[in-house]
Write an enzyme that holds these catalytic residues in place. Sequence first.
Site, PDB file in Angstrom:
ATOM      1  N   LEU A   1       0.812  -1.221   0.000  1.00  0.00           N
ATOM      2  CA  LEU A   1       0.000   0.000   0.000  1.00  0.00           C
ATOM      3  C   LEU A   1       0.848   1.275   0.000  1.00  0.00           C
ATOM      4  CD1 LEU A   1      -3.062   0.690   0.141  1.00  0.00           C
ATOM      5  CD2 LEU A   1      -2.716   1.073   2.581  1.00  0.00           C
ATOM      6  N   ASP A   2       0.566   2.173  -0.935  1.00  0.00           N
ATOM      7  CA  ASP A   2       1.201   3.498  -0.995  1.00  0.00           C
ATOM      8  C   ASP A   2       2.717   3.421  -1.166  1.00  0.00           C
ATOM      9  OD1 ASP A   2      -1.337   4.512  -0.645  1.00  0.00           O
ATOM     10  OD2 ASP A   2      -1.122   4.717   1.515  1.00  0.00           O
ATOM     11  N   GLU A   3       3.182   2.328  -1.747  1.00  0.00           N
ATOM     12  CA  GLU A   3       4.614   2.179  -1.985  1.00  0.00           C
ATOM     13  C   GLU A   3       4.945   2.153  -3.472  1.00  0.00           C
ATOM     14  OE1 GLU A   3       7.147   2.212  -0.100  1.00  0.00           O
ATOM     15  OE2 GLU A   3       6.409   1.866   1.934  1.00  0.00           O
TER      16      GLU A   3
END
Lengths: 279, 279, 279, 279
Positions: B222-224
């Site tokens: 997530l969000d990487e």
Amino acid sequence: MTSLILTLTCPDKPGIVAALSSILAENGFNITESQQYSDMEHNRFFMRVACDGLLPQADLEAMLAPIRGAFNMQLQLYPADARLRVLILVSKFDHCLIDLIYRQQNGSLNMDIAAIASNHEIGRQWADNAQLPYHALGGKEAKAENEAKLTALIDRENIDLIVLARYMQVLTAEFVDRYGAQIINIHHSFLPSFKGAEPYSQAHARGVKLIGATAHFVTAELDEGPIITQGVEPVRHDMSVGAFIDVGRDTERRALARAVRLYTERRVFLNGGKTVIFD
Amino acid sequence: MTSLILTLTCPDKPGIVAALSSILAENGFNITESQQYSDMEHNRFFMRVACDGLLPQADLEAMLAPIRGAFNMQLQLYPADARLRVLILVSKFDHCLIDLIYRQQNGSLNMDIAAIASNHEIGRQWADNAQLPYHALGGKEAKAENEAKLTALIDRENIDLIVLARYMQVLTAEFVDRYGAQIINIHHSFLPSFKGAEPYSQAHARGVKLIGATAHFVTAELDEGPIITQGVEPVRHDMSVGAFIDVGRDTERRALARAVRLYTERRVFLNGGKTVIFD
Amino acid sequence: MTSLILTLTCPDKPGIVAALSSILAENGFNITESQQYSDMEHNRFFMRVACDGLLPQADLEAMLAPIRGAFNMQLQLYPADARLRVLILVSKFDHCLIDLIYRQQNGSLNMDIAAIASNHEIGRQWADNAQLPYHALGGKEAKAENEAKLTALIDRENIDLIVLARYMQVLTAEFVDRYGAQIINIHHSFLPSFKGAEPYSQAHARGVKLIGATAHFVTAELDEGPIITQGVEPVRHDMSVGAFIDVGRDTERRALARAVRLYTERRVFLNGGKTVIFD
Amino acid sequence: MTSLILTLTCPDKPGIVAALSSILAENGFNITESQQYSDMEHNRFFMRVACDGLLPQADLEAMLAPIRGAFNMQLQLYPADARLRVLILVSKFDHCLIDLIYRQQNGSLNMDIAAIASNHEIGRQWADNAQLPYHALGGKEAKAENEAKLTALIDRENIDLIVLARYMQVLTAEFVDRYGAQIINIHHSFLPSFKGAEPYSQAHARGVKLIGATAHFVTAELDEGPIITQGVEPVRHDMSVGAFIDVGRDTERRALARAVRLYTERRVFLNGGKTVIFD
């Protein structure tokens, strides 16, 4: 290894990139960076190429001769690591001068400051601190003498770029004709707003909410030269002209340093009254 | 006239540009735009070329086959005027959706919105106003069903790009594996700060003076995902979380619209956990 | 609880703040926000105060009467949650209109759009979608008739603010005299650069590196009114006038929305040819 | 004429502004600037007032004693033109040091640089050029000795503000406890992203599109102190870590200079883990 920057402009027509890249390929040059632009309105083509190879520069130069003629190119080759020789002119405000010296010292700008010249004494201390040659100029009344001195200096020192780092003397048309495409000025406004004298006072009187700075080539017409970089900063109703000047110093030094960097890296092309910037 | 965009990546070695430009030249293609980048750390080469010629695309494609193999290239050719088919997913916040619809309508974005899907009703009105197909999704508990529906939709509608325009459902690893390089998400923080939920609350608690938004590719973590564009706006101590959200809407829609534009123009390349952007 | 915004301007002299804050204190009003500015050049004082108390507004108004006279104040009291009634005028470009409607709907702007009027049909669809009253205006030749219609509308609808959201008709001096301090225009250039028609074409011809937008009050002299907000975005040599226009839309809608927000919050004061902005 | 800056914080309750402004008015002080903020979450009130009068500071101070107690205020009065005495600590990178010296010299910063201390020799030359006292510090192994030396220096020189202008030594908890609210550090990232060592390398590895700098108060927990100012600049995929560092220098020196200016003008208030900035 020969690392080169190649810049060219010519009338636009099909086949330029192909012709150039074929010659580079045939002579073992590898393109590492390449940018181009076609100004369709004026039918003019611009290109900047960085390339590496084993042939000496002069040999590649010879191989390029045929397309130079065929396409009516203005084509230059520069060693990629060549450091431009720069003359800085300054009057009473030293923030741009100091900033350029510092950036040169820390390696941000690939240039040698060959000389600093000023019609005020302010530049001398900074030149001395940085162990750079300093040349005193006269005031307004000594314009002819000043420019003769500068011309001699430019020739003797093989100056590539003249930076007007808040130099407040207007140059003669003769001087501008000769060196204009090598002279970058920083104007302390967001051109074309507030041309001429005291732009911060003009901006203050008009009540703008952003003030700016513009680095541009110098032409015979004051503050009308082709724009290279511009920057702005917000200002408020409760700031005095003096506060504008203080904020403006930051904007000016950043816009000018960026213009100088672009120029030293051969990323700035003149295109009539405008510039092409390959950043 | 055939106007094409060519994108390629391959292991970096000398001769790529020369080989490519020779083939283009021999086949009468004129290069109108060209950008390249060598990632020396990972020995990877990236290039985007716009070119015009008279040969049909398929013929040029055939002529390029040899270098494709020789250099182990991932090489694509696209008609320059091809409009991408886009699926927009949205949950409760509609500002990014509205902005994308508007930009598509006024011609800023060269794409067709093939479908809008949402797990909240908010998208429906906008889809209807714009006469675009709307697909209702279930909530968190219906993840498998939602993704089956999306997969069918993507296949049926030949979707090129999936935009998560504030879609608040986490996608499964399977879905991301399949479409990740085609999914752009807008995260409402300046990543990598404030990953996960309620980033504006996190930013407010930390007392930052700038808030941001990040458009990025979606990965299983997530969000990487690789970052495409980022924007920031100043905030003040006297602003509530709600005021942050309000300011953030502008930042989000601008960062996302820019990422979508870059993608539709084939200017975005994946490079491991990062992106190469030829803007 | 009575929550009020108090604005005042008067000739500057000692004791204004003390006199005002004493009356507020004596009447049980607590100051929650306070900003002031002394224009020393023109000896003019400006102040904006937000305060809460228990007395009704009219009672406080009466208590303030003595200092109003003593200091020759222009003093206004407004309920803090009063929503301004806004008339939006628009011609062919709808991006600012759409943006204002959206911001009003999502609660970013504390106003009611009382009417939309346009000399092109473009506004009608958006008015209908948002269920807002739409009024058709005539073209250039119908100026007198248009302004009569607008005047009647302004009076009937108790309009507080007139927003020229890319309204391309020049207003008469009479109309401007009457409503100028309530009319905000968005000009699509960084004023004072590029006044008048087609500023993006002018900016393109000059080769600027930043383009801007300016929200300002309207005065009889075209594009010379007091500036409220300004914004800029970078542009490049390879962008067409059309690309400038596209980038400009973002800058315009943000500058205008910000100016409208400041106005609705009573944060904008006229000060001769300039503004005081308490943001 | 007595020109004063008054700062206060206290638990929030009605009547603070009224009580204060009454005392100022009764004692003939005219308020020239006033800003306030109520943190409703923590029920804390903050205020900064600039005022002019004829009474000596000590007399006003005495008149304020009653409200100080009644409201449990932390209230300070400063002469408006008081120049703060500043200690600058620096390690290997001198760009922030040079910038602060220059801004002090040209009058942008209302402070006296009382001393420069460094664990590298780099500061010495600049101190000498500017005729400022220079103090050599030891390395990591000499932390106790260094801090003893600094403490003695701070006391002897009546230092008001300690600026870590890229000082790379971690301070002990004791030192931070004693001086933390007087220590401003510049961290070369957009906090809270990239805490700790080599933030530009971290940013490069993550592939961000903007890099930043953060000026903050120092706390015992590294890079977690209350943020005062932040700035960002765009970066590109083709920039090396070295290029990030070069761009970052500009961002750092601007963010730090702004934080120092705000502090010297008494515009910065601590509020738990955050700051209130009256700019």
